[in-house]
Design a protein around this motif. Structure first.
Motif, PDB file in Angstrom:
ATOM      1  N   THR A 131     102.049  73.163  54.863  1.00 52.65           N
ATOM      2  CA  THR A 131     103.428  74.147  54.918  1.00 52.65           C
ATOM      3  C   THR A 131     103.080  75.382  55.901  1.00 52.65           C
ATOM      4  OG1 THR A 131     102.804  75.727  53.194  1.00 52.65           O
ATOM      5  CG2 THR A 131     103.974  73.696  52.372  1.00 52.65           C
ATOM      6  N   ASP A 132     104.319  76.177  56.161  1.00 52.31           N
ATOM      7  CA  ASP A 132     104.127  77.328  56.849  1.00 52.31           C
ATOM      8  C   ASP A 132     103.231  78.590  56.152  1.00 52.31           C
ATOM      9  OD1 ASP A 132     105.586  76.787  59.293  1.00 52.31           O
ATOM     10  OD2 ASP A 132     107.298  77.044  58.143  1.00 52.31           O
ATOM     11  N   ASP A 133     103.177  78.549  55.076  1.00 52.12           N
ATOM     12  CA  ASP A 133     102.479  79.410  54.096  1.00 52.12           C
ATOM     13  C   ASP A 133     100.782  79.180  54.148  1.00 52.12           C
ATOM     14  OD1 ASP A 133     104.855  80.666  53.487  1.00 52.12           O
ATOM     15  OD2 ASP A 133     105.043  79.636  51.686  1.00 52.12           O
ATOM     16  N   ASN A 134     100.654  77.902  54.227  1.00 50.39           N
ATOM     17  CA  ASN A 134      99.101  77.667  54.187  1.00 50.39           C
ATOM     18  C   ASN A 134      98.488  77.123  55.550  1.00 50.39           C
ATOM     19  OD1 ASN A 134      99.793  74.922  54.147  1.00 50.39           O
ATOM     20  ND2 ASN A 134      99.564  74.454  52.094  1.00 50.39           N
ATOM     21  N   LYS A 135      99.289  77.118  56.472  1.00 50.32           N
ATOM     22  CA  LYS A 135      98.833  76.458  57.597  1.00 50.32           C
ATOM     23  C   LYS A 135      97.618  77.064  58.364  1.00 50.32           C
ATOM     24  CE  LYS A 135     102.284  79.073  60.588  1.00 50.32           C
ATOM     25  NZ  LYS A 135     103.418  78.997  61.676  1.00 50.32           N
ATOM     26  N   GLN A 136      97.469  78.651  58.258  1.00 50.99           N
ATOM     27  CA  GLN A 136      96.381  79.236  58.912  1.00 50.99           C
ATOM     28  C   GLN A 136      95.286  78.711  58.202  1.00 50.99           C
ATOM     29  OE1 GLN A 136      97.821  83.259  58.994  1.00 50.99           O
ATOM     30  NE2 GLN A 136      98.520  82.912  61.103  1.00 50.99           N
ATOM     31  N   GLU A 137      95.202  79.000  56.654  1.00 51.02           N
ATOM     32  CA  GLU A 137      94.220  78.703  55.969  1.00 51.02           C
ATOM     33  C   GLU A 137      93.597  77.098  55.957  1.00 51.02           C
ATOM     34  OE1 GLU A 137      96.815  79.864  54.753  1.00 51.02           O
ATOM     35  OE2 GLU A 137      96.237  81.737  53.884  1.00 51.02           O
ATOM     36  N   ILE A 138      94.479  76.247  56.322  1.00 54.82           N
ATOM     37  CA  ILE A 138      94.330  74.935  56.497  1.00 54.82           C
ATOM     38  C   ILE A 138      93.416  74.688  57.883  1.00 54.82           C
ATOM     39  CG2 ILE A 138      95.035  72.659  57.138  1.00 54.82           C
ATOM     40  CD1 ILE A 138      97.255  72.972  55.035  1.00 54.82           C
ATOM     41  N   ALA A 139      94.113  75.319  58.921  1.00 55.68           N
ATOM     42  CA  ALA A 139      93.263  75.464  60.273  1.00 55.68           C
ATOM     43  C   ALA A 139      91.821  75.989  60.086  1.00 55.68           C
ATOM     44  CB  ALA A 139      94.169  76.187  61.293  1.00 55.68           C
ATOM     45  N   HIS A 140      91.811  77.034  59.341  1.00 54.40           N
ATOM     46  CA  HIS A 140      90.392  77.743  59.314  1.00 54.40           C
ATOM     47  C   HIS A 140      89.491  76.557  58.654  1.00 54.40           C
ATOM     48  CE1 HIS A 140      87.280  80.510  58.897  1.00 54.40           C
ATOM     49  NE2 HIS A 140      87.200  80.456  57.631  1.00 54.40           N
ATOM     50  N   LEU A 141      90.009  75.909  57.640  1.00 50.14           N
ATOM     51  CA  LEU A 141      88.954  75.064  56.888  1.00 50.14           C
ATOM     52  C   LEU A 141      88.853  74.072  57.799  1.00 50.14           C
ATOM     53  CD1 LEU A 141      87.545  74.514  54.324  1.00 50.14           C
ATOM     54  CD2 LEU A 141      89.522  73.672  53.196  1.00 50.14           C
ATOM     55  N   LEU A 142      89.774  73.303  58.372  1.00 51.76           N
ATOM     56  CA  LEU A 142      89.336  72.001  59.456  1.00 51.76           C
ATOM     57  C   LEU A 142      88.390  72.553  60.436  1.00 51.76           C
ATOM     58  CD1 LEU A 142      92.983  70.810  59.573  1.00 51.76           C
ATOM     59  CD2 LEU A 142      91.083  69.681  58.619  1.00 51.76           C
ATOM     60  N   ASN A 143      88.645  73.882  60.946  1.00 53.13           N
ATOM     61  CA  ASN A 143      87.519  74.088  61.954  1.00 53.13           C
ATOM     62  C   ASN A 143      86.213  74.093  61.489  1.00 53.13           C
ATOM     63  OD1 ASN A 143      88.736  74.484  64.421  1.00 53.13           O
ATOM     64  ND2 ASN A 143      89.738  76.356  63.738  1.00 53.13           N
ATOM     65  N   LYS A 144      85.904  74.481  60.177  1.00 58.84           N
ATOM     66  CA  LYS A 144      84.725  74.326  59.604  1.00 58.84           C
ATOM     67  C   LYS A 144      84.189  73.155  59.255  1.00 58.84           C
ATOM     68  CE  LYS A 144      83.879  77.426  56.188  1.00 58.84           C
ATOM     69  NZ  LYS A 144      83.837  78.147  54.804  1.00 58.84           N
ATOM     70  N   GLN A 145      85.188  71.864  59.128  1.00 61.28           N
ATOM     71  CA  GLN A 145      84.716  70.936  58.475  1.00 61.28           C
ATOM     72  C   GLN A 145      84.646  69.779  59.697  1.00 61.28           C
ATOM     73  OE1 GLN A 145      86.820  69.270  55.118  1.00 61.28           O
ATOM     74  NE2 GLN A 145      86.276  70.921  54.038  1.00 61.28           N
ATOM     75  N   LYS A 153      87.670  62.602  66.290  1.00 68.46           N
ATOM     76  CA  LYS A 153      88.050  61.176  65.276  1.00 68.46           C
ATOM     77  C   LYS A 153      89.007  61.538  64.349  1.00 68.46           C
ATOM     78  CE  LYS A 153      84.781  58.495  65.328  1.00 68.46           C
ATOM     79  NZ  LYS A 153      84.514  56.990  65.878  1.00 68.46           N
ATOM     80  N   ALA A 154      89.722  62.856  64.122  1.00 62.01           N
ATOM     81  CA  ALA A 154      90.356  62.862  63.096  1.00 62.01           C
ATOM     82  C   ALA A 154      91.899  63.242  63.564  1.00 62.01           C
ATOM     83  CB  ALA A 154      89.982  64.091  62.567  1.00 62.01           C
ATOM     84  N   TYR A 155      92.792  62.487  63.156  1.00 59.90           N
ATOM     85  CA  TYR A 155      94.222  62.617  63.379  1.00 59.90           C
ATOM     86  C   TYR A 155      94.904  63.275  62.105  1.00 59.90           C
ATOM     87  CZ  TYR A 155      92.866  60.119  67.439  1.00 59.90           C
ATOM     88  OH  TYR A 155      92.373  59.446  68.494  1.00 59.90           O
ATOM     89  N   ILE A 156      95.587  64.249  62.233  1.00 58.89           N
ATOM     90  CA  ILE A 156      96.136  64.927  61.001  1.00 58.89           C
ATOM     91  C   ILE A 156      97.662  64.599  60.988  1.00 58.89           C
ATOM     92  CG2 ILE A 156      96.680  67.071  59.811  1.00 58.89           C
ATOM     93  CD1 ILE A 156      94.277  68.061  61.558  1.00 58.89           C
ATOM     94  N   GLU A 157      98.103  63.920  59.796  1.00 51.19           N
ATOM     95  CA  GLU A 157      99.503  63.538  59.783  1.00 51.19           C
ATOM     96  C   GLU A 157     100.321  64.544  59.072  1.00 51.19           C
ATOM     97  OE1 GLU A 157     102.074  59.499  58.721  1.00 51.19           O
ATOM     98  OE2 GLU A 157     100.415  60.113  57.591  1.00 51.19           O
ATOM     99  N   SER A 158     101.625  64.753  59.356  1.00 54.02           N
ATOM    100  CA  SER A 158     102.510  65.385  58.583  1.00 54.02           C
ATOM    101  C   SER A 158     104.031  65.366  58.922  1.00 54.02           C
ATOM    102  CB  SER A 158     102.283  66.743  58.197  1.00 54.02           C
ATOM    103  OG  SER A 158     103.262  67.561  57.523  1.00 54.02           O
ATOM    104  N   GLY A 159     104.934  65.337  58.080  1.00 51.46           N
ATOM    105  CA  GLY A 159     106.401  65.234  58.309  1.00 51.46           C
ATOM    106  C   GLY A 159     106.714  66.675  58.778  1.00 51.46           C
ATOM    107  N   ASN A 160     106.146  67.608  58.325  1.00 49.54           N
ATOM    108  CA  ASN A 160     106.470  69.005  58.513  1.00 49.54           C
ATOM    109  C   ASN A 160     106.279  69.450  59.966  1.00 49.54           C
ATOM    110  OD1 ASN A 160     107.551  71.523  58.072  1.00 49.54           O
ATOM    111  ND2 ASN A 160     106.355  71.844  56.073  1.00 49.54           N
ATOM    112  N   ALA A 161     107.191  69.331  60.783  1.00 51.43           N
ATOM    113  CA  ALA A 161     106.935  69.483  62.444  1.00 51.43           C
ATOM    114  C   ALA A 161     106.439  70.898  62.706  1.00 51.43           C
ATOM    115  CB  ALA A 161     108.038  69.279  63.122  1.00 51.43           C
ATOM    116  N   VAL A 162     106.776  71.840  62.267  1.00 52.64           N
ATOM    117  CA  VAL A 162     106.511  73.212  62.506  1.00 52.64           C
ATOM    118  C   VAL A 162     105.235  73.620  62.201  1.00 52.64           C
ATOM    119  CG1 VAL A 162     107.066  75.801  62.759  1.00 52.64           C
ATOM    120  CG2 VAL A 162     108.859  74.070  62.605  1.00 52.64           C
ATOM    121  N   PRO A 163     104.844  73.568  60.989  1.00 55.51           N
ATOM    122  CA  PRO A 163     103.226  73.755  60.681  1.00 55.51           C
ATOM    123  C   PRO A 163     102.299  73.051  61.209  1.00 55.51           C
ATOM    124  CG  PRO A 163     104.332  73.091  58.608  1.00 55.51           C
ATOM    125  CD  PRO A 163     105.213  73.384  59.733  1.00 55.51           C
TER     126      PRO A 163
END
Length: 260
Positions: A131-145, A153-163
């Motif tokens: 969501t727009d509310d958690n996109k920054q936390e998710i980006a930070h965690l993905l950068n760590k992992q 090698k990782a493709y992130i899928e969502s139907g929520n286009a903006v985040p």
């Protein structure tokens, strides 16, 4: 009174005409920009066969588990898809199609999957609660992992286009899940224009769509874009789409005979 009425009608017709011209111009610009964008999308895997939630029977081996992923690895499957939720309380992703897990299994963490398999697989990550509310936390965690070659090698899928677009702008490979109405012409036209607009605005790596909706209309509209197709349950579904040139990944729910 009559001259004022005629003047008002003239003004309204003129305003409608101008707005209509502006709308047609905007739609034309979107189409032109989309055509340019789709002809310059990055190279993706070509006609790769990945497994949906691993290789499992949900009797002895359950979906979205290490056992299911081990089974896929033992069959030399190049990629796997799984569902995951970002859980802020533990600052990690839990792999499961439902929360709580419908089989009552112990939560499997994405960090543990990456630790075990690293780049042995390509990964289709169906992020359920972006969501727009958690996109920054998710980006930070993905950068760590997603360290080193793992990120490519990782493709992130969502139907929520903006985040999802936010993640794409952060350098992650993202695939936008699309679906649109097939019975109402107006809704179909407007939704396809909205999809085109999002594709122009954000550097998505491709689109995802269910096999049941990957029809002539879809390929006529989006046939130049790398496409990841899921919910392929039967050989007949596979045969209907196997010759489409823009398919990057077939997400299989069975192993085709030539892949066994």
């Amino acid at each position: 009174m009559q001259p004022q009425t005629n003047k008002l009608k003239h003004w309204l017709l003129k305003s409608i005409f101008i707005l209509g011209c502006l709308l047609l111009l905007s739609l034309g610009i979107i189409q032109f920009a989309f055509n340019f964008w789709s002809s310059n999308t990055q190279q993706m895997p070509q006609k790769a066969h990945w497994m949906h939630r691993g290789l499992y029977d949900n009797k002895t081996i359950y979906e979205n588990t290490l056992a299911a992923f081990d089974s896929a690895l033992n069959k030399n499957i190049a990629g796997i898809e799984f569902d995951l939720f970002y859980i802020d309380s533990i600052n990690d992703f839990v792999i499961s199609h439902d929360l709580p897990n419908r089989f009552g299994l112990t939560p499997l963490l994405l960090s543990n999957v990456f630790k075990k398999y690293d780049t042995s697989f390509s990964y289709w990550l169906d992020l359920k609660n972006l969501t727009d509310d958690n996109k920054q936390e998710i980006a930070h965690l993905l950068n760590k992992q997603l360290i080193g070659d793992l990120k490519s090698k990782a493709y992130i899928e969502s139907g929520n286009a903006v985040p999802l677009g936010f993640l794409a702008n952060q350098g992650f490979r993202t695939i936008y899940w699309v679906q649109y109405n097939r019975t109402n012409w107006v809704k179909k036209f407007l939704k396809k224009k909205l999809i085109q607009w999002y594709c122009i605005q954000y550097p998505f790596s491709g689109l995802t769509i269910a096999a049941s909706m990957a029809d002539k209309d879809f390929f006529d509209s989006f046939g130049k874009i790398p496409t990841f197709i899921f919910h392929i349950y039967t050989p007949n579904q596979y045969h209907l789409i196997q010759n489409q040139t823009n398919v990057a990944v077939y997400l299989m729910d069975y192993i085709p005979a030539n892949e066994k």
